[in-house]
Design a protein around this motif. Structure first.
Motif, PDB file in Angstrom:
ATOM      1  N   SER A  33     -34.943  13.136  -0.577  1.00 32.39           N
ATOM      2  CA  SER A  33     -34.814  12.490  -1.503  1.00 32.39           C
ATOM      3  C   SER A  33     -35.042  13.115  -2.776  1.00 32.39           C
ATOM      4  O   SER A  33     -35.337  12.547  -3.954  1.00 32.39           O
ATOM      5  CB  SER A  33     -34.850  11.188  -1.572  1.00 32.39           C
ATOM      6  OG  SER A  33     -34.001  10.230  -2.219  1.00 32.39           O
ATOM      7  N   ASP A  36     -31.060  16.249  -7.463  1.00 29.13           N
ATOM      8  CA  ASP A  36     -31.149  15.660  -8.962  1.00 29.13           C
ATOM      9  C   ASP A  36     -30.055  14.557  -9.279  1.00 29.13           C
ATOM     10  O   ASP A  36     -29.955  14.022 -10.336  1.00 29.13           O
ATOM     11  CB  ASP A  36     -30.680  16.764  -9.690  1.00 29.13           C
ATOM     12  CG  ASP A  36     -29.366  17.425  -9.524  1.00 29.13           C
ATOM     13  OD1 ASP A  36     -28.731  16.989  -8.424  1.00 29.13           O
ATOM     14  OD2 ASP A  36     -28.905  18.425 -10.373  1.00 29.13           O
ATOM     15  N   GLY A  37     -29.328  14.018  -8.121  1.00 25.19           N
ATOM     16  CA  GLY A  37     -28.345  13.087  -8.204  1.00 25.19           C
ATOM     17  C   GLY A  37     -27.139  13.432  -8.310  1.00 25.19           C
ATOM     18  O   GLY A  37     -25.896  12.701  -8.198  1.00 25.19           O
ATOM     19  N   THR A  42     -33.841  20.272  -7.036  1.00 25.74           N
ATOM     20  CA  THR A  42     -34.882  20.391  -8.082  1.00 25.74           C
ATOM     21  C   THR A  42     -35.719  21.306  -8.254  1.00 25.74           C
ATOM     22  O   THR A  42     -36.264  21.794  -6.956  1.00 25.74           O
ATOM     23  CB  THR A  42     -35.255  18.961  -8.448  1.00 25.74           C
ATOM     24  OG1 THR A  42     -36.048  18.522  -7.212  1.00 25.74           O
ATOM     25  CG2 THR A  42     -33.983  17.895  -8.631  1.00 25.74           C
ATOM     26  N   PRO A  75     -28.424   9.051  -2.793  1.00 24.19           N
ATOM     27  CA  PRO A  75     -27.817   9.794  -3.969  1.00 24.19           C
ATOM     28  C   PRO A  75     -29.046  10.985  -4.178  1.00 24.19           C
ATOM     29  O   PRO A  75     -28.714  11.871  -5.088  1.00 24.19           O
ATOM     30  CB  PRO A  75     -27.941   8.738  -5.014  1.00 24.19           C
ATOM     31  CG  PRO A  75     -29.006   7.841  -4.634  1.00 24.19           C
ATOM     32  CD  PRO A  75     -28.798   7.757  -2.844  1.00 24.19           C
ATOM     33  N   GLY A  76     -29.811  11.021  -3.349  1.00 24.66           N
ATOM     34  CA  GLY A  76     -31.053  12.175  -3.399  1.00 24.66           C
ATOM     35  C   GLY A  76     -30.709  13.146  -2.753  1.00 24.66           C
ATOM     36  O   GLY A  76     -31.252  14.480  -2.533  1.00 24.66           O
ATOM     37  N   ARG A 384     -35.496   4.781  -8.428  1.00 20.79           N
ATOM     38  CA  ARG A 384     -35.201   6.216  -8.532  1.00 20.79           C
ATOM     39  C   ARG A 384     -33.581   6.327  -7.845  1.00 20.79           C
ATOM     40  O   ARG A 384     -32.684   6.999  -8.244  1.00 20.79           O
ATOM     41  CB  ARG A 384     -35.991   7.206  -7.679  1.00 20.79           C
ATOM     42  CG  ARG A 384     -35.540   8.506  -7.943  1.00 20.79           C
ATOM     43  CD  ARG A 384     -36.559   9.447  -7.386  1.00 20.79           C
ATOM     44  NE  ARG A 384     -36.692   9.321  -5.815  1.00 20.79           N
ATOM     45  CZ  ARG A 384     -37.532   9.989  -4.975  1.00 20.79           C
ATOM     46  NH1 ARG A 384     -38.294  10.833  -5.711  1.00 20.79           N
ATOM     47  NH2 ARG A 384     -37.708   9.875  -3.727  1.00 20.79           N
ATOM     48  N   ASP A 385     -33.328   5.785  -6.889  1.00 19.55           N
ATOM     49  CA  ASP A 385     -32.046   5.549  -6.136  1.00 19.55           C
ATOM     50  C   ASP A 385     -30.929   5.133  -7.057  1.00 19.55           C
ATOM     51  O   ASP A 385     -29.939   5.641  -7.067  1.00 19.55           O
ATOM     52  CB  ASP A 385     -32.165   4.979  -4.920  1.00 19.55           C
ATOM     53  CG  ASP A 385     -32.316   5.689  -3.619  1.00 19.55           C
ATOM     54  OD1 ASP A 385     -32.628   7.014  -3.613  1.00 19.55           O
ATOM     55  OD2 ASP A 385     -32.424   5.078  -2.304  1.00 19.55           O
ATOM     56  N   ARG A 388     -30.355   7.587  -9.821  1.00 20.37           N
ATOM     57  CA  ARG A 388     -29.448   8.828  -9.110  1.00 20.37           C
ATOM     58  C   ARG A 388     -28.213   8.459  -8.839  1.00 20.37           C
ATOM     59  O   ARG A 388     -27.200   8.999  -8.808  1.00 20.37           O
ATOM     60  CB  ARG A 388     -30.220   9.428  -8.104  1.00 20.37           C
ATOM     61  CG  ARG A 388     -31.531  10.203  -8.587  1.00 20.37           C
ATOM     62  CD  ARG A 388     -32.189  10.683  -7.508  1.00 20.37           C
ATOM     63  NE  ARG A 388     -33.242  11.619  -8.078  1.00 20.37           N
ATOM     64  CZ  ARG A 388     -34.327  12.131  -7.460  1.00 20.37           C
ATOM     65  NH1 ARG A 388     -34.303  12.067  -6.221  1.00 20.37           N
ATOM     66  NH2 ARG A 388     -35.016  12.950  -7.983  1.00 20.37           N
ATOM     67  N   ARG A 389     -27.879   7.065  -8.339  1.00 22.46           N
ATOM     68  CA  ARG A 389     -26.495   6.599  -8.061  1.00 22.46           C
ATOM     69  C   ARG A 389     -25.667   6.652  -9.359  1.00 22.46           C
ATOM     70  O   ARG A 389     -24.445   6.859  -9.503  1.00 22.46           O
ATOM     71  CB  ARG A 389     -26.551   5.192  -7.591  1.00 22.46           C
ATOM     72  CG  ARG A 389     -27.015   5.035  -6.079  1.00 22.46           C
ATOM     73  CD  ARG A 389     -26.877   3.628  -5.581  1.00 22.46           C
ATOM     74  NE  ARG A 389     -27.425   3.455  -4.176  1.00 22.46           N
ATOM     75  CZ  ARG A 389     -28.368   2.869  -3.769  1.00 22.46           C
ATOM     76  NH1 ARG A 389     -29.324   2.230  -4.831  1.00 22.46           N
ATOM     77  NH2 ARG A 389     -28.878   3.034  -2.692  1.00 22.46           N
ATOM     78  N   ILE A 391     -25.947   8.743 -12.028  1.00 25.80           N
ATOM     79  CA  ILE A 391     -25.612  10.248 -12.143  1.00 25.80           C
ATOM     80  C   ILE A 391     -24.479  10.634 -10.963  1.00 25.80           C
ATOM     81  O   ILE A 391     -23.763  11.307 -11.305  1.00 25.80           O
ATOM     82  CB  ILE A 391     -27.093  11.067 -11.669  1.00 25.80           C
ATOM     83  CG1 ILE A 391     -28.033  10.625 -12.905  1.00 25.80           C
ATOM     84  CG2 ILE A 391     -26.559  12.538 -11.859  1.00 25.80           C
ATOM     85  CD1 ILE A 391     -29.331  11.310 -12.684  1.00 25.80           C
ATOM     86  N   TRP A 392     -24.692  10.168  -9.700  1.00 24.26           N
ATOM     87  CA  TRP A 392     -23.744  10.551  -8.552  1.00 24.26           C
ATOM     88  C   TRP A 392     -22.341  10.152  -9.146  1.00 24.26           C
ATOM     89  O   TRP A 392     -21.584  10.969  -9.084  1.00 24.26           O
ATOM     90  CB  TRP A 392     -24.236  10.067  -7.248  1.00 24.26           C
ATOM     91  CG  TRP A 392     -23.648  10.494  -6.373  1.00 24.26           C
ATOM     92  CD1 TRP A 392     -22.400  10.180  -5.576  1.00 24.26           C
ATOM     93  CD2 TRP A 392     -24.047  11.779  -5.229  1.00 24.26           C
ATOM     94  NE1 TRP A 392     -21.937  10.940  -4.579  1.00 24.26           N
ATOM     95  CE2 TRP A 392     -23.043  11.941  -4.232  1.00 24.26           C
ATOM     96  CE3 TRP A 392     -25.231  12.066  -5.060  1.00 24.26           C
ATOM     97  CZ2 TRP A 392     -23.191  12.558  -3.240  1.00 24.26           C
ATOM     98  CZ3 TRP A 392     -25.397  12.977  -4.122  1.00 24.26           C
ATOM     99  CH2 TRP A 392     -24.344  13.217  -3.062  1.00 24.26           C
TER     100      TRP A 392
END
Length: 397
Positions: A33, A36-37, A42, A75-76, A384-385, A388-389, A391-392
């Motif tokens: 995970s 970077d999304g 990374t 999303p990671g 964090r998820d 990143r969601r 961003i995704w």
């Protein structure tokens, strides 16, 4: 003075394609995970796989690398295709081959278990179960999958990764096709086991054709779903016997699923390897090297599996999260077992969240988490998820 005996774990392993692993210890695929999304590696992730390589293992496998952004597990996850940041992937490949280690990508597709906030989950059949709702893949969508896997495998080779692993375990898409519990299709991809394994065989064939005969290609396969009415051991043995006729270099044996409410193998109590007896039966079906993943808690257990020819390679996951340098200690016989944390009444998914955030601590070079930081780890993992969601969905919408 008698010569010191070399551990069986220190022996190199030459794969059918001709590539050689320097010893018998591997980091099995986990969803670290750390993407970077937007599907790219990374700096933290690059440092992490360099650290694991420096810890003495022969092989690391990055879990759930997606061929497209449409069916990601988290999303990671990484997404490797023509739209990816290929320079970052090259850096990751280079870092993972430190000290003559191999870094392979696990080719993933979550299918029915795709993360709903960033996808529209689809599996072999439509499902409406508590905690799990999905549609069914169309025939056109199924027919497109082998080429998608092959494209990502070819990019992995071009970018310098040491090999690829086709993920057909743990309840993800190819595992869903194998399981009569989740595959209710009545066409060429459902019904008999031969039909249910068809997509897996087509994917393996497409991947091998595009990467050529000298590039490592493995598969990860469940010994059993550990669910009533699911994929069973005798069926798994039939799949192994069929795969034995293909150009496969490594069969990674694991088990269980991550379907909501199902206990994963790694969360079950036990003092030894989960599938070692099954591996002994599998050895009678194939000459392809077997990697055995799950439940190894001591050096003696790992060495015994090699000596008894139950496995050619030992897959470690959580052991390498709590002790990233464990392979070097095992190979020099300085340590016999890692120290695993104990948790009191953890919620479903909580232990996985703790281990995932522990991976992040290692990647950043920060202090290790304590077991009593479980609630904090879960909160940070979920936050964090969510970030990143966003961003995704912005990147891939």
């Amino acid at each position: 003075m008698p010569k010191a005996q070399i551990s069986p774990l220190a022996q190199p392993l030459t794969l059918p394609c001709g590539a050689t692993l320097k010893n018998r210890i591997a980091k099995s695929a986990m969803s670290d995970s750390l993407g970077d999304g937007a599907g790219n590696p990374t700096n933290d992730q690059i440092r992490l796989y360099e650290q694991w390589a420096q810890g003495g293992l022969a092989l690391s496998i990055i879990g759930e690398v997606q061929t497209t952004p449409h069916f990601a597990e988290k999303p990671g996850n990484l997404v490797l295709n023509g739209h990816s940041d290929l320079d970052l992937f090259k850096r990751l490949a280079k870092a993972g081959e430190t000290d003559n280690a191999h870094l392979w990508l696990q080719l993933g597709h979550a299918g029915a278990m795709a993360d709903a906030p960033i996808s529209t989950p689809k599996g072999p059949s439509a499902l409406d179960l508590p905690g799990l709702t999905c549609g069914a893949l169309s025939m056109d969508e199924i027919h497109a999958l082998p080429a998608e896997f092959a494209q990502t495998a070819n990019l992995a080779k071009e970018l310098g990764f040491g090999g690829v692993q086709v993920h057909a375990a743990h309840g993800f898409l190819l595992s869903q096709f194998l399981s009569p519990l989740f595959n209710k299709r009545e066409d060429a991809y459902g019904g008999s086991l031969q039909n249910r394994m068809r997509l897996l065989l087509e994917v393996v064939d497409a991947v091998r054709k595009v990467v050529g005969p000298e590039y490592p290609v493995g598969i990860k396969l469940n010994a059993t779903d550990q669910l009533e009415g699911g994929f069973a051991e005798n069926e798994s043995l039939e799949v192994i016997a069929t795969v034995d006729q293909m150009a496969i270099d490594l069969i990674d044996i694991s088990g269980g699923t991550y379907f909501p409410g199902a206990a994963s193998s790694s969360d079950r109590a036990g003092s030894g390897p989960y599938f070692v007896e099954f591996a002994g039966r599998a050895r009678q079906k194939t000459n392809i090297p077997l990697m055995l993943t799950g439940g190894f808690k001591t050096r003696a257990q790992a060495e015994s599996a090699i000596v008894e020819d139950k496995a050619g390679l030992i897959g470690l996951a959580r052991a390498l999260v709590v002790d990233p340098k464990l392979p070097s200690f095992w190979l020099s016989e300085q340590r016999s077992e890692p120290q695993f944390p104990r948790f009191k009444n953890p919620p479903e998914g909580g232990v996985t969240a703790w281990y995932t955030m522990q991976i992040t601590q290692h990647a950043k070079g920060d202090a290790a988490l304590a077991p009593d930081e479980l609630e904090k780890a879960i909160a940070e993992y979920e936050d964090r998820d969510e970030a990143r969601r966003r961003i995704w969905n912005s990147r891939f919408s």
